[in-house]
Enzyme design. Structure first.
Site, PDB file in Angstrom:
ATOM      1  N   MET A 176      34.598  17.867 -26.337  1.00  0.00           N
ATOM      2  CA  MET A 176      35.794  18.258 -27.074  1.00  0.00           C
ATOM      3  C   MET A 176      36.120  17.176 -28.104  1.00  0.00           C
ATOM      4  O   MET A 176      36.273  16.003 -27.756  1.00  0.00           O
ATOM      5  CB  MET A 176      36.976  18.444 -26.122  1.00  0.00           C
TER       6      MET A 176
ATOM      7  N   HIS B 173      31.177  31.623 -29.850  1.00  0.00           N
ATOM      8  CA  HIS B 173      31.890  30.770 -28.900  1.00  0.00           C
ATOM      9  C   HIS B 173      33.204  31.433 -28.515  1.00  0.00           C
ATOM     10  O   HIS B 173      33.978  31.863 -29.382  1.00  0.00           O
ATOM     11  CB  HIS B 173      32.153  29.407 -29.536  1.00  0.00           C
TER      12      HIS B 173
ATOM     13  N   MET C 260      41.488  30.307 -22.167  1.00  0.00           N
ATOM     14  CA  MET C 260      42.535  29.345 -21.801  1.00  0.00           C
ATOM     15  C   MET C 260      43.539  29.997 -20.860  1.00  0.00           C
ATOM     16  O   MET C 260      43.919  31.151 -21.066  1.00  0.00           O
ATOM     17  CB  MET C 260      43.256  28.855 -23.051  1.00  0.00           C
TER      18      MET C 260
ATOM     19  N   HIS D   2      33.475  29.354 -22.882  1.00  0.00           N
ATOM     20  CA  HIS D   2      33.998  28.023 -22.553  1.00  0.00           C
ATOM     21  C   HIS D   2      35.287  28.212 -21.754  1.00  0.00           C
ATOM     22  O   HIS D   2      36.312  28.630 -22.302  1.00  0.00           O
ATOM     23  CB  HIS D   2      34.237  27.266 -23.853  1.00  0.00           C
TER      24      HIS D   2
END
Length: 224
Positions: free
Chosen positions: A137, A33, A37, A66
């Protein structure tokens, strides 16, 4: 549906990134994963396409990217080019979710949608048929090492029920605060992909931690 383990590289030692990826390669993990950001959508900056390209070039697992970023449509192609196998975007970060999902699928990779803790499942009910993964989340996004929000369990159960009622097969991935202390309850509620960061990379034996998470049994959860 057998559950999967997705160690989160955000919790790794970046001075030893190659060795950390090799550890995941040698483990029973299914995915790696990768939390991207931008310092705008979330209050932190992690890394961009060049680091993802390095990670993907060394990783033998499925690279699960992600995107915790604004305007994700602008960057999907570049993360695909970097080696992403799954790309998840936040429902809160795009005005045209259906279009964004198909922008990912047209690249030939799996498409996921992530929801922040405050965002209801109803936001994505009209696109569930189009999804390969839903990322719930279980912490407020932006930082690793946070405590799991236990209200997420009822949210997982609602989403799992919708999946069953509609006879769909998207994966339900839980991201944030996941470890042996709560993983079984998460799986029992209906999730099937566990993102594990600190509980793997900060443990004394990361490979054994992954093995223990992978070997957890699943039983029907009667109540939370």
């Amino acid at each position: 549906m057998s559950h999967k383990i997705a160690p989160s590289i955000l919790a790794a030692n970046f001075l030893e990134l190659g060795k950390e990826i090799d550890m995941v390669n040698a483990s029973q993990a299914d995915y790696l994963h990768v939390d991207v950001m931008d310092g705008a959508f979330v209050p932190n900056i992690s890394f961009g396409q060049n680091i993802v390209k390095f990670i993907a070039s060394r990783c033998e697992k499925i690279v699960d990217v992600h995107l915790m970023i604004n305007d994700p449509d602008k960057y999907v192609q570049s993360f695909f080019d970097a080696g992403a196998n799954i790309i998840s975007i936040h429902a809160e970060a795009t005005n045209h979710l259906h279009r964004s999902i198909y922008g990912i699928k047209e690249l030939g990779v799996k498409a996921g949608v992530a929801l922040n803790p405050h965002t209801p499942i109803s936001i994505i009910e009209n696109v569930l048929e189009d999804l390969d993964m839903v990322v719930l989340m279980s912490v407020n996004p932006g930082f690793g090492g946070q405590k799991f929000i236990y209200n997420t369990l009822s949210k997982i159960q609602k989403l799992s029920e919708l999946r069953t009622i509609r006879n769909l097969d998207f994966e339900i991935e839980i991201d944030g605060g996941v470890g042996l202390q709560n993983a079984e309850k998460i799986l029992q509620a209906g999730a099937n992909v566990l993102v594990a960061g600190s509980s793997v990379f900060k443990s004394d034996d990361p490979i054994q931690s992954i093995t223990k998470l992978k070997e957890l049994g699943i039983e029907q959860l009667s109540e939370f």
